[in-house]
Write an enzyme that holds these catalytic residues in place. Structure first.
Site, PDB file in Angstrom:
ATOM      1  N   CYS A 110     -37.181 -52.837  54.850  1.00 52.66           N
ATOM      2  CA  CYS A 110     -36.335 -53.874  54.184  1.00 52.66           C
ATOM      3  C   CYS A 110     -35.089 -54.310  55.214  1.00 52.66           C
ATOM      4  CB  CYS A 110     -35.630 -53.161  52.890  1.00 52.66           C
ATOM      5  SG  CYS A 110     -34.294 -54.253  52.216  1.00 52.66           S
ATOM      6  N   GLY A 111     -35.025 -55.328  55.777  1.00 47.32           N
ATOM      7  CA  GLY A 111     -34.048 -55.833  56.737  1.00 47.32           C
ATOM      8  C   GLY A 111     -32.678 -55.867  55.884  1.00 47.32           C
ATOM      9  N   HIS A 112     -32.561 -56.548  54.801  1.00 46.81           N
ATOM     10  CA  HIS A 112     -31.231 -56.703  54.235  1.00 46.81           C
ATOM     11  C   HIS A 112     -30.631 -55.459  53.845  1.00 46.81           C
ATOM     12  CE1 HIS A 112     -32.681 -56.098  49.893  1.00 46.81           C
ATOM     13  NE2 HIS A 112     -31.116 -55.792  49.736  1.00 46.81           N
ATOM     14  N   ASP A 271     -35.837 -62.878  47.091  1.00 48.29           N
ATOM     15  CA  ASP A 271     -34.763 -62.633  47.904  1.00 48.29           C
ATOM     16  C   ASP A 271     -33.455 -63.723  48.117  1.00 48.29           C
ATOM     17  OD1 ASP A 271     -33.347 -61.321  49.885  1.00 48.29           O
ATOM     18  OD2 ASP A 271     -35.031 -60.834  51.099  1.00 48.29           O
ATOM     19  N   GLY A 276     -34.963 -59.993  56.125  1.00 47.52           N
ATOM     20  CA  GLY A 276     -34.815 -59.479  57.353  1.00 47.52           C
ATOM     21  C   GLY A 276     -36.317 -58.988  57.919  1.00 47.52           C
TER      22      GLY A 276
END
Length: 355
Positions: A110-112, A271, A276
């Site tokens: 998970c980028g965020h 999202d 991300g």
């Protein structure tokens, strides 16, 4: 003393410190990255026995999934809620590990969430760092990643992470979807596998007012790909071998971004950030199509016009795949600090899910 004065006196004396040892109490900090929520669980997850992050993810999935449900689902959360657990790292050099969760289960990257956790670690000074740039080494289910904060950078993209090697699994595939006919798509990996679809070619508006249509299209396309039995296999890890979501892209933007990307993942979750890990895969896809070079920058906006910046750092070979080392930047903010309770007498104590 009036009733209202009693209320104020009661609030002033509230203390939950004596209850923190009860496992029915959950302490969280809520954040958002470009509008996408992240509920960080600080207390309430029992001790885990697994030593690997993928093992911890499996253990949580099999033995503690009720915690995800009560913190992510209503009435404490909502259909698009996202969260994570902080866990012991897998590598001795890592600062800590993260297991991510959403409305359906547990993601592999998970980028965020990485951006938000990095910002939180900086705010709460979880790590003493004498360098000009605050840095973290993190263990996540898809591997090891680095994140950092450069206070001298553009604040919109000041929190960055270097993702895992990202690559195109298959390109120029077609599948028939009932409402949309034959759809052209690519599958790429940026810590999770996504199907990438050109929304302009599809005639699908990525405006926020069309969120219902975006969700419907994303769910139908994902179901069609899975139903067709198209193999989605990670070269070395079977627990990473599944299609996580569908990312629609459009050249129609509301800011100066290069693209608008909207991701529909899990059980129709959308999202609010530009995604991300999805941007990592998108960088690999654009590199594969010779539309982006090493060192090139890309700005992508979300369904609410918030933005991430992406960059290709290097080319590399990843177990036979031509891959890239991606860099993604954004920013995150704290929005809440709270306790949640599990009342054993509550008939819907583990929450419920409505879409």
């Amino acid at each position: 003393m009036s009733t209202f004065e009693r209320i104020r006196e009661s609030i002033a004396s509230l203390s939950f410190e004596d209850q923190l040892e009860r496992r029915s109490v959950f302490r969280t900090i809520d954040m958002h990255t470009c509008g996408e929520p992240l509920r960080v669980v600080l207390h309430g997850l029992p001790k885990l026995n697994s030593t690997s992050i993928l093992g911890k993810r499996t253990e949580i999935m099999q033995s503690h999934d009720h915690i995800r449900k009560l913190l992510i689902h209503e009435p404490r959360g909502h259909a698009d809620m996202y969260g994570c657990y902080l866990v012991e790292p897998e590598r001795p050099e890592a600062d800590f590990g993260i297991v991510f969760m959403h409305n359906e289960g547990y993601s592999t990257m998970c980028g965020h969430g990485t951006i938000a956790i990095t910002k939180l670690a900086y705010i709460l000074q979880w790590k003493q760092n004498n360098k000009e740039v605050f840095t973290l080494e993190l263990d996540v289910p898809c591997g090891s990643i680095k994140s950092f904060i450069d206070q001298d950078a553009d604040q919109e993209f000041a929190v960055r992470f270097q993702g895992v090697p990202s690559f195109v699994l298959r390109d120029n595939l077609t599948i028939e979807v009932r409402k949309y006919g034959d759809i052209l798509f690519d599958i790429a990996y940026g810590g999770a596998f996504y199907a990438y679809v050109d929304a302009d070619r599809l005639g699908l508006s990525l405006a926020s007012k069309n969120i219902g249509g975006i969700i419907e299209a994303g769910k139908e396309i994902k179901a069609a790909i899975i139903g067709a039995g198209i193999p989605v296999l990670h070269p070395i890890e079977k627990d990473l071998s599944f299609l996580y979501g569908v990312i629609f892209r459009s050249k129609i933007t509301e800011t100066s971004a290069n693209y608008r990307n909207v991701c529909v993942f899990a059980d129709g979750e959308v999202d609010r950030s530009p995604t991300g890990s999805g941007l990592c895969g998108f960088l690999a896809l654009l590199r594969h199509k010779k539309m982006l070079g090493v060192g090139d920058h890309l700005i992508v906006e979300s369904v609410i016009s918030s933005r991430f910046e992406g960059q290709i750092l290097n080319d590399r070979n990843f177990f036979g795949y031509q891959a890239v080392d991606p860099l993604v930047g954004g920013n995150a903010y704290v929005v809440g600090d709270q306790f949640f309770y599990l009342d054993p007498e509550d008939p819907i104590r583990e929450g419920f899910f409505l879409r």
